[in-house]
Design a protein around this motif. Sequence first.
Motif, PDB file in Angstrom:
ATOM      1  N   ALA A 229       0.849  -1.198   0.000  1.00 40.67           N
ATOM      2  CA  ALA A 229       0.000   0.000   0.000  1.00 40.67           C
ATOM      3  C   ALA A 229       0.879   1.239   0.000  1.00 40.67           C
ATOM      4  CB  ALA A 229      -0.913   0.007   1.228  1.00 40.67           C
ATOM      5  N   GLN A 230       0.746   2.053  -1.032  1.00 41.03           N
ATOM      6  CA  GLN A 230       1.477   3.312  -1.125  1.00 41.03           C
ATOM      7  C   GLN A 230       0.504   4.468  -0.873  1.00 41.03           C
ATOM      8  OE1 GLN A 230       3.288   1.764  -5.046  1.00 41.03           O
ATOM      9  NE2 GLN A 230       4.660   3.408  -4.439  1.00 41.03           N
ATOM     10  N   ARG A 231       0.948   5.402  -0.061  1.00 45.28           N
ATOM     11  CA  ARG A 231       0.125   6.554   0.304  1.00 45.28           C
ATOM     12  C   ARG A 231       0.673   7.788  -0.409  1.00 45.28           C
ATOM     13  NH1 ARG A 231       0.122  10.720   4.196  1.00 45.28           N
ATOM     14  NH2 ARG A 231      -1.964  11.271   4.963  1.00 45.28           N
TER      15      ARG A 231
ATOM     16  N   TYR B 213     -13.251   3.092  -2.914  1.00 46.78           N
ATOM     17  CA  TYR B 213     -12.254   2.024  -2.997  1.00 46.78           C
ATOM     18  C   TYR B 213     -12.650   1.182  -4.187  1.00 46.78           C
ATOM     19  CZ  TYR B 213      -9.330  -2.002  -1.828  1.00 46.78           C
ATOM     20  OH  TYR B 213      -8.392  -3.018  -1.871  1.00 46.78           O
TER      21      TYR B 213
ATOM     22  N   GLU C 220      -2.707   8.086   8.943  1.00 44.64           N
ATOM     23  CA  GLU C 220      -1.514   7.768   8.162  1.00 44.64           C
ATOM     24  C   GLU C 220      -1.135   6.282   8.229  1.00 44.64           C
ATOM     25  OE1 GLU C 220      -1.641  10.150  10.437  1.00 44.64           O
ATOM     26  OE2 GLU C 220      -1.488  12.030   9.300  1.00 44.64           O
TER      27      GLU C 220
ATOM     28  N   CYS D 234      -6.070   0.268   4.129  1.00 42.13           N
ATOM     29  CA  CYS D 234      -6.564   1.545   3.617  1.00 42.13           C
ATOM     30  C   CYS D 234      -8.058   1.501   3.316  1.00 42.13           C
ATOM     31  CB  CYS D 234      -5.775   1.976   2.383  1.00 42.13           C
ATOM     32  SG  CYS D 234      -5.987   0.925   0.926  1.00 42.13           S
TER      33      CYS D 234
ATOM     34  N   TRP E  29      -4.563   6.303  -2.239  1.00 39.10           N
ATOM     35  CA  TRP E  29      -3.901   5.065  -1.832  1.00 39.10           C
ATOM     36  C   TRP E  29      -3.840   4.126  -3.027  1.00 39.10           C
ATOM     37  CZ3 TRP E  29      -1.967   3.723   3.061  1.00 39.10           C
ATOM     38  CH2 TRP E  29      -2.235   4.624   4.089  1.00 39.10           C
TER      39      TRP E  29
ATOM     40  N   SER F 243      -2.989   0.358  -3.886  1.00 42.95           N
ATOM     41  CA  SER F 243      -2.877  -0.923  -3.191  1.00 42.95           C
ATOM     42  C   SER F 243      -2.734  -2.040  -4.213  1.00 42.95           C
ATOM     43  CB  SER F 243      -4.117  -1.138  -2.313  1.00 42.95           C
ATOM     44  OG  SER F 243      -4.063  -2.365  -1.644  1.00 42.95           O
TER      45      SER F 243
END
Length: 936
Positions: A516-518, A559, A647, A652, A669, A671
């Motif tokens: 998961a990149q934020r 999502y 955070e 997410c 996000w 994912s």
Amino acid sequence: MTPHGFSSACGHVGSTLHRAVRSNSKPLAVPASAVLLLAFAQIAWAQVPAANTLAFESNRSGRFQVWTQALDSNGMPVGNPVQVTTAGGGNQESRAPDWSVIAALPNGEIAYQFGAPGVRGIHLINPDGTGDTRVSSAPGDKIDPTWSQDAMFIAYAKLPQGTSDYDIWIHKVSDPDDTNDYDLLPRPSNLDLRPAWSPDGKSIAFVTVVAGHAQIAIVGVTFDAVVGTIVTTTSVQLLTATSFTNFDPTWSPDSRSIAFSSTRSGGTDIYRMSATGGESDTAHFVRLTTDPAGDTTPAWSPDGSTIAFASDRTGNRETYLMRADTGETGGLTNITNNPADDRNPSWKPMPPCGRPMFRGSYPNAQNPKSIDSSGWSMTAAVTDRDGLEVRDVMLADRYMAARMNLPYFKLETTNFPLGRCELKPNSADSSCQSRLVDFSVSPPGTPTLRIEAVYEVDNIPQGSDSCLILTQRYDFDEAARGCEPSETLPCARFRPTVDYHFFGPQGDAVNSINVAQRLHFVVDEIGANSSGVFKDCDLPLCNGTIFFDKINPLDAEIYANAIFSGGVGTWDDFHQTYNGSVVEPGLTFDPLPHCKPGCPECVHIHWRWGGASNVCSPGFTDGEPIVPPGSNQDVYFAVVRWHRGEEHPDDCRTLVSGESPIGTGIVFWYSATGYQNNDTFFTHGGFFSPGNTPVGTSVSVQPEDTSTGTTPITLTFDSVHQTGMTTLTTGSSGPPPPAGFRLGDPPTYYDLTTSAVFSGPISVCIDYSQIIFTNPANLKLFHFEDGAWVDRTVSLDIGTQIICATVSALSPFAIVEVSDTTPPVITISAMPATLWPPNGEMVAVTVSGTITDAGSGVNVSAAAYAVTDEYGSVQPSGHITLGESGSYSFTIQLQASRNGDDRDGRQYTITGSAQDNAGNKGSAASGVTVPHDQRK
């Protein structure tokens, strides 16, 4: 070409050059080639346990074959050498071994060259002699194989059939043969041999011939996950440039130094030099052997402490070990000690798991590193639990993102149940234990800024030998064009990629890994952002549009699926803007297709381009998601409203609550989930446009119309304090103009916005040559302010067809022409009309009447009266206040006097004047008299 002194019967360039040097002590005479250049990045390394096994080539069995020799911890031979290859007939030989452990855990695989001179090919074989496979079948001579650090590729030197030059070629190990192999450095009239891939995977050293002499050169390389190939990242740089022969490059484990053979001392000796400074870096240039004999084919041990090399100092060629720091002065160990010719050693590399923590310096949360390169600036830090993070990311002076990081990943393997993990520089977690093993930043001046952190994750589960190598890589390209189908929008690509390699020596394998990149984008540092998601259309067009579906603006947190099993998912792209919604791209036919780019100020992320894009730019897309070849990854994304404290979610998905993200802070996000032992995520990247409104005074901008692609407006800002993006969108819909005015044909509104911070007036000049007006001499440039149109015209040039206005802010503009040419109707009367007696007193006179206009209406601020006294002494004037239906009444004071000899009496003329909203003027007058006498 085959240069003079290079025997085509030799097994590789090391032995070729050695034989040439031994038979002729002069430098080799070969044709000249090009001057070479390079930029190269360094990293640091820590010592690891020795591999304690060497592969080498030997002719002790009657022809050259590949052998291995086990060593103890002191570098002494253990047992007898083991013959690995046995094939061959005539003058066929097996030579130039290069060992990779990652290729086939736990013992690895050896690549080598086999065949007779001129028709050799690349083979792979297990260290126990089983599984011998030829991977090259195309005609030509292929020699000197070298593994990439991840064992996905092999570089080698190839002389294609019918040509005269060796080049460096790349073979993908997963390919069944060399049909798809390609020339990495196609340089006509250059002889490039003996490639050596750096342990960090970022460079290839090789031998090239320049001005008749063999030299050591390097070139930066990387894996392009989009096309699945190795590509160069730098130009070629010469590390040596002497009039001697330099050959046999080998890398130190930290990729910071290169050992090589050279004839610069009269004989042939081993030297060590910096991989960036080369021989010109005299502080790091060291001669390691001094014996008059020929010392060649050095090979650096995996722990960095030892160099193996071949030497004929005892009369026949043996393989020796010496210390890498002191060279032969620290002592030598002969590990072959056989009358045969033993040379070209290659160490069994360290296992991929168990790498030590990175011991070089790296930026952390308390001391982030400021970076300014390739047109981008930001700070980078290895965080306590969010992996490698970049902050305050800017393209030129345009702000793009507050933070980009990796808060968690979830891993499940054959032996490890699904668990949530975090990337930490030196974790103490009992399982899924991570540590930083490498960190690097590309040098300034490269076209792509790269910031990279490599983590090893082990204890999967606790006590297991399995490990995960996870690399976070942020690439930021210089600004160019071609990011989108219209190819008109200036843009710079960015790629926050993550790639992973899982190693399970006991047969353990990945079931799934979710990363998961934020990405906290804040376009132009404007806190109120909006976004949109889109599903592209494939051919034929969807009702003439390029979108099959869209939510613009995105009015609720979401999502959703982006990529499913490596194929097309629910949505194709995401855009974020500081405007209330995303300006969409468009497609018109006039009669040829014309494409306009969408949302020039946006952050764009496209994981797939629909086939409709090819209408604008043929061949732009194949319509498939941009993932590595063969990947079956799934990608989901979340778009949520920013809230402090969110955070580090467990997942997410839990952040999606249905709030509206319109006009708010937004977090995107990404994912991605992989199901293979290695894969790469976010290879498609995104792009952002540099600002078109720079800091300065008298800054002129011609924004491209997002509707037509034209530039009809020139804005000149008095003073710009912060760079931003100025945008223009034309359309036919807008607030109607006031009565008495009309739009041209076609009706056109100009919607201007800017994210630049400015002060002072703005000059707005519009070229209206594409609009037809009935009376061009009667045009006005209106600006929509506080819910009403205001005439801000300052100039009109009907010759150039340019009209200008001056404003203090930006909002819609419209060019209108006057449609009302009739002036207002005015009535006026004065009571009393006669002043008597002429006693010199001031008399109140009531003036009344109406002012009306059936066209554009009366401009109430322009109604006025003025009195003309023929004596020039009593002449009041002022504003007329209009009442209902245009009526008015007011009182003025006039003097009841006249000269005695004025036979027709004193005359006062009261004039009422007015102007309608179209600018038409009208007037009317009434008289008051002071007569000479009262005679009828």
